[in-house]
Design a protein around this motif. Structure first.
Motif, PDB file in Angstrom:
ATOM      1  N   VAL A   1      -7.008  13.273   7.411  1.00 39.56           N
ATOM      2  CA  VAL A   1      -6.196  13.884   8.466  1.00 39.56           C
ATOM      3  C   VAL A   1      -7.094  14.586   9.466  1.00 39.56           C
ATOM      4  O   VAL A   1      -6.960  14.409  10.690  1.00 39.56           O
ATOM      5  CB  VAL A   1      -5.172  14.858   7.860  1.00 39.56           C
ATOM      6  CG1 VAL A   1      -4.337  15.496   8.962  1.00 39.56           C
ATOM      7  CG2 VAL A   1      -4.284  14.143   6.865  1.00 39.56           C
ATOM      8  N   TRP A   2      -8.037  15.377   8.999  1.00 31.33           N
ATOM      9  CA  TRP A   2      -8.903  16.139   9.896  1.00 31.33           C
ATOM     10  C   TRP A   2      -9.794  15.230  10.734  1.00 31.33           C
ATOM     11  O   TRP A   2     -10.067  15.524  11.898  1.00 31.33           O
ATOM     12  CB  TRP A   2      -9.753  17.120   9.076  1.00 31.33           C
ATOM     13  CG  TRP A   2      -8.920  18.115   8.318  1.00 31.33           C
ATOM     14  CD1 TRP A   2      -7.667  18.542   8.631  1.00 31.33           C
ATOM     15  CD2 TRP A   2      -9.275  18.770   7.102  1.00 31.33           C
ATOM     16  NE1 TRP A   2      -7.201  19.430   7.708  1.00 31.33           N
ATOM     17  CE2 TRP A   2      -8.181  19.606   6.737  1.00 31.33           C
ATOM     18  CE3 TRP A   2     -10.387  18.762   6.271  1.00 31.33           C
ATOM     19  CZ2 TRP A   2      -8.190  20.409   5.602  1.00 31.33           C
ATOM     20  CZ3 TRP A   2     -10.396  19.578   5.151  1.00 31.33           C
ATOM     21  CH2 TRP A   2      -9.312  20.386   4.815  1.00 31.33           C
TER      22      TRP A   2
ATOM     23  N   GLY B   1     -10.520  25.454   6.940  1.00 27.37           N
ATOM     24  CA  GLY B   1     -11.638  26.353   6.654  1.00 27.37           C
ATOM     25  C   GLY B   1     -12.565  26.586   7.811  1.00 27.37           C
ATOM     26  O   GLY B   1     -13.392  27.501   7.764  1.00 27.37           O
ATOM     27  N   HIS B   2     -12.497  25.779   8.871  1.00 27.54           N
ATOM     28  CA  HIS B   2     -13.338  26.008  10.044  1.00 27.54           C
ATOM     29  C   HIS B   2     -12.601  25.494  11.273  1.00 27.54           C
ATOM     30  O   HIS B   2     -11.627  24.740  11.182  1.00 27.54           O
ATOM     31  CB  HIS B   2     -14.700  25.315   9.903  1.00 27.54           C
ATOM     32  CG  HIS B   2     -14.604  23.830   9.789  1.00 27.54           C
ATOM     33  ND1 HIS B   2     -14.538  22.991  10.870  1.00 27.54           N
ATOM     34  CD2 HIS B   2     -14.546  23.020   8.694  1.00 27.54           C
ATOM     35  CE1 HIS B   2     -14.454  21.736  10.467  1.00 27.54           C
ATOM     36  NE2 HIS B   2     -14.460  21.726   9.133  1.00 27.54           N
ATOM     37  N   GLU B   3     -13.090  25.927  12.428  1.00 32.32           N
ATOM     38  CA  GLU B   3     -12.421  25.595  13.678  1.00 32.32           C
ATOM     39  C   GLU B   3     -12.888  24.238  14.207  1.00 32.32           C
ATOM     40  O   GLU B   3     -14.001  23.784  13.911  1.00 32.32           O
ATOM     41  CB  GLU B   3     -12.698  26.683  14.721  1.00 32.32           C
ATOM     42  CG  GLU B   3     -12.184  28.056  14.293  1.00 32.32           C
ATOM     43  CD  GLU B   3     -12.636  29.146  15.253  1.00 32.32           C
ATOM     44  OE1 GLU B   3     -13.489  28.834  16.129  1.00 32.32           O
ATOM     45  OE2 GLU B   3     -12.163  30.297  15.135  1.00 32.32           O
ATOM     46  N   LEU B   4     -12.025  23.619  14.985  1.00 37.84           N
ATOM     47  CA  LEU B   4     -12.348  22.356  15.646  1.00 37.84           C
ATOM     48  C   LEU B   4     -12.533  22.613  17.133  1.00 37.84           C
ATOM     49  O   LEU B   4     -11.746  23.321  17.759  1.00 37.84           O
ATOM     50  CB  LEU B   4     -11.237  21.327  15.438  1.00 37.84           C
ATOM     51  CG  LEU B   4     -10.977  20.865  14.002  1.00 37.84           C
ATOM     52  CD1 LEU B   4      -9.766  19.937  13.975  1.00 37.84           C
ATOM     53  CD2 LEU B   4     -12.194  20.164  13.437  1.00 37.84           C
TER      54      LEU B   4
ATOM     55  N   VAL C   1      -9.252  24.705  18.229  1.00 37.15           N
ATOM     56  CA  VAL C   1      -8.166  24.407  17.311  1.00 37.15           C
ATOM     57  C   VAL C   1      -8.555  24.894  15.921  1.00 37.15           C
ATOM     58  O   VAL C   1      -9.667  24.626  15.443  1.00 37.15           O
ATOM     59  CB  VAL C   1      -7.854  22.898  17.267  1.00 37.15           C
ATOM     60  CG1 VAL C   1      -6.725  22.620  16.289  1.00 37.15           C
ATOM     61  CG2 VAL C   1      -7.499  22.383  18.650  1.00 37.15           C
ATOM     62  N   GLU C   2      -7.641  25.623  15.291  1.00 31.58           N
ATOM     63  CA  GLU C   2      -7.821  26.052  13.911  1.00 31.58           C
ATOM     64  C   GLU C   2      -6.694  25.440  13.082  1.00 31.58           C
ATOM     65  O   GLU C   2      -5.525  25.760  13.276  1.00 31.58           O
ATOM     66  CB  GLU C   2      -7.785  27.579  13.794  1.00 31.58           C
ATOM     67  CG  GLU C   2      -8.009  28.063  12.366  1.00 31.58           C
ATOM     68  CD  GLU C   2      -7.958  29.580  12.250  1.00 31.58           C
ATOM     69  OE1 GLU C   2      -7.522  30.217  13.235  1.00 31.58           O
ATOM     70  OE2 GLU C   2      -8.326  30.107  11.195  1.00 31.58           O
TER      71      GLU C   2
END
Length: 657
Positions: free
Chosen positions: A286-287, A379-382, A373-374
């Motif tokens: 998904v990520w 666990g970390h930002e995009l 984007v979070e």
């Protein structure tokens, strides 16, 4: 499942089955007290007869599942009928029935026959009618001559799950009712779904193969494979999947599968979401498929806004906020603009992914404006996803469109050049030989004059040359084709009329030379206008060609052009290779006129006729001109001919001439 109208079956079935129940092809009818010998038959709707002795007061239809022993359950239509019997009409009908009347004592039971007809249909099928015939026991009737009949029709025609069934009576007051069959989902959710064939669905199991990097679909049966569709989340668009494996990189925890048998359109679909518990191993898919697009827009009040579009296989939770990019690793957040992903409206795009489109209003947009984007659980930002990247992508799309457009234009130009290459060659030849000239053979006129030879071979060659020029697009006038006009007008007036048309259309007069034509021109030049032709030593007059007068008239016009200082403006000369015996020099009258030898110089002739007056001066410097001169000039003429360039291919003239 107890449906409306089933109570009469539960009450009357034990009581009446031994006396009045009758099964015909799976259909049953049950009559209440006072009615006996109940039978039911199918009748044609067009021949239904009304029975005035019985009135149908009410109809109560219902749909049931009929299950017998271990056989599969089927749909049944149950119709409860309430009737009112007019005893006086029944007795009257019985008295006029034609049978011999019998005497009854006061204790004797009086019986009469009657009937009632009910019909049903489910769109788009035609109505089906059932006629119930029974015997009325007058003394056993209760409730003021009222009775009840219950009809059960097994597998009614055209009726299936979720069907709308219309039931009506053909006897007054002709009541009608509608009943809706239960849906397949409702039936299959009950305890008897195992006994309903339509509820049988293929089983599905998924096996993750990390080595092959795919998910294998297993259906647990040997018969033909069922139909499968893949959807992201339970309410997503289901896309048909024709393979038994799914690439692992496209599998997400929210992916669901639907399976059904294609051969039965009414069969149930089974939906399963087998990956919902594999969040830890499949969430990365998904990520990795999250994409963000940022663009600049304008509000109704002319203030700027920042639009962002986020798409992913599954709907996500998290936050999005704008920031100002300061360097490659730092993006300073703009306070007060955070938006929650779960609060947005999600929809599916053409790829089946979910996307949400939102805007940041009243924001000062620059090229360095970005969004971060979070995603919940990541666990970390995009990001950052910046506006300039979007602009570069937009510019890249524009450049691609420009390149595609240029390629289409080039292909179109090549196609046009291929179709018109002969025309392009003529323009190139014209430019190389003195500048662009008007190339338009359509409409140019050619007047073809025959020599004064009484020779069928020469006449045939002249006609073939005229046909060839006509096929090349010229407007051709041949003296051999205009004998009637020449006899009516005279040779010289006819020639003058052709020259008038030639002046308006543009073109040339082509004079065909033979040995006899040269002799006639030589004699005409020396003033011998009346020549008696002798044949051999017998002194007999030689018959002249009918075109001698036209040929002679052309000599007058050639002399007039030479006196005006424009030789070769209207006239040119041709000779055929078959007359190679002509090796004498041209008469003085023909000197200065262009001469072409056919068919070897047909291209030069076509070029001369095509260019007309515009290109004559430039063409005169380059085309081959056969000079009938002394041997000292013959070498110069041959050198001139070696530099000639011809326009367009001509393959058939040599064979035709």
């Amino acid at each position: 499942m107890l449906l409306p109208g089933q109570s009469i079956w539960c009450i009357l079935l034990p009581l009446c089955m031994t006396v009045c129940g009758l099964e015909i092809s799976g259909d049953e009818v049950i009559c209440s007290q006072g009615l006996s010998d109940c039978t039911m038959n199918k009748v044609n709707i067009l021949v239904v007869e009304d029975n005035n002795a019985v009135n149908v007061q009410n109809l109560t239809p219902s749909i049931e599942l009929c299950c017998r022993d271990s056989a599969p359950c089927t749909i049944c239509l149950v119709i409860d009928i309430e009737i009112n019997i007019h005893l006086d009409k029944v007795i009257e009908d019985e008295g006029h029935s034609g049978y011999e009347e019998e005497d009854y004592s006061g204790e004797t039971e009086r019986n009469s026959n009657a009937s009632v007809t009910v019909c049903y249909y489910a769109l788009p099928t035609l109505p089906m009618c059932k006629k119930v015939e029974f015997t009325v026991n007058h003394t056993a009737l209760t409730l003021q001559n009222q009775a009840k009949i219950s009809v059960k029709i097994t597998k009614p025609a055209g009726v299936s799950f979720s069907s709308h069934v219309f039931v009506y009576s053909s006897t007054p007051p002709m009541p009608s009712r509608e009943v809706v069959a239960p849906s397949l989902d409702e039936v299959c959710s009950q305890e008897w779904k195992e006994r309903v064939e339509e509820c049988h669905v293929p089983s599905l199991s998924c096996v993750i193969d990390q080595k092959m990097n795919w998910v294998e679909l297993q259906f647990g049966r040997n018969k033909s494979l069922p139909s499968v569709c893949v959807q992201y989340e339970k309410n997503g668009i289901c896309q048909i999947w024709n393979r038994t494996t799914i690439p692992l990189h496209s599998v997400t925890p929210c992916m669901c599968l639907q399976v059904w048998d294609e051969d039965d359109q009414r069969s149930m679909r089974t939906q399963s979401c087998p990956f919902i518990n594999n969040t830890d191993s499949l969430q990365r898919s998904v990520w990795q498929n999250v994409s963000v697009f940022v663009s600049q827009g304008q509000m109704n009040n002319y203030h700027t806004m920042l639009s962002w579009n986020l798409s992913a296989p599954c709907r996500l939770g998290g936050e999005v906020w704008p920031c100002q990019k300061e360097n490659s690793s730092c993006c300073r957040e703009m306070k007060g603009f955070r938006q929650q992903l779960k609060n947005g409206t999600w929809r599916q795009n053409s790829k089946g992914h979910w996307e949400t489109i939102r805007v940041f209003e009243d924001i000062h947009v620059q090229l360095s404006t970005c969004v971060m984007v979070e995603v919940k659980g990541m666990g970390h930002e995009l990001g950052p996803f910046c506006l300039k990247n979007s602009l570069l992508a937009d510019n890249r799309s524009r450049w691609i469109l420009l390149v595609v457009g240029v390629m289409l234009l080039v292909c179109l130009a090549v196609l046009i050049f291929y179709l018109l290459h002969d025309f392009v060659k003529k323009w190139a030849w014209s430019w190389h030989h003195g500048g662009f000239v008007k190339i338009c053979r359509k409409g140019h006129m050619v007047v073809l004059l025959s020599p004064p030879d009484e020779d069928d071979g020469v006449s045939e060659s002249v006609c073939q040359l005229g046909s060839q020029l006509f096929n090349q697009g010229f407007s051709v006038s041949v003296d051999q084709w205009s004998r009637k006009e020449q006899c009516t007008m005279g040779p010289l007036p006819w020639l003058h009329s052709q020259l008038l048309q030639l002046k308006s259309l543009g073109g040339r007069v082509v004079l065909v030379l033979t040995r006899k034509a040269l002799e006639r021109a030589e004699e005409w030049t020396h003033g011998n206008k009346e020549v008696i032709k002798m044949k051999g030593d017998k002194g007999l007059p030689q018959i002249c060609s009918p075109y001698s007068d036209v040929f002679t008239a052309s000599l007058f016009l050639i002399q007039a052009d030479k006196q005006l200082g424009r030789p070769g403006e209207r006239f040119l000369l041709v000779k055929f290779d078959s007359h190679r015996s002509i090796d004498r020099r041209l008469p003085e009258l023909f000197q200065g006129l262009p001469l072409f030898q056919l068919p070897s110089q047909i291209q030069a002739l076509l070029s001369e006729l095509t260019m007309g007056r515009t290109g004559r001066q430039s063409g005169r410097r380059t085309r081959t001109r056969w000079k009938w001169s002394a041997k000292t000039k013959k070498g110069q003429d041959q050198q001139k001919a070696s530099h000639c360039k011809y326009v367009g291919p001509e393959k058939n003239l040599e064979q035709r001439l």
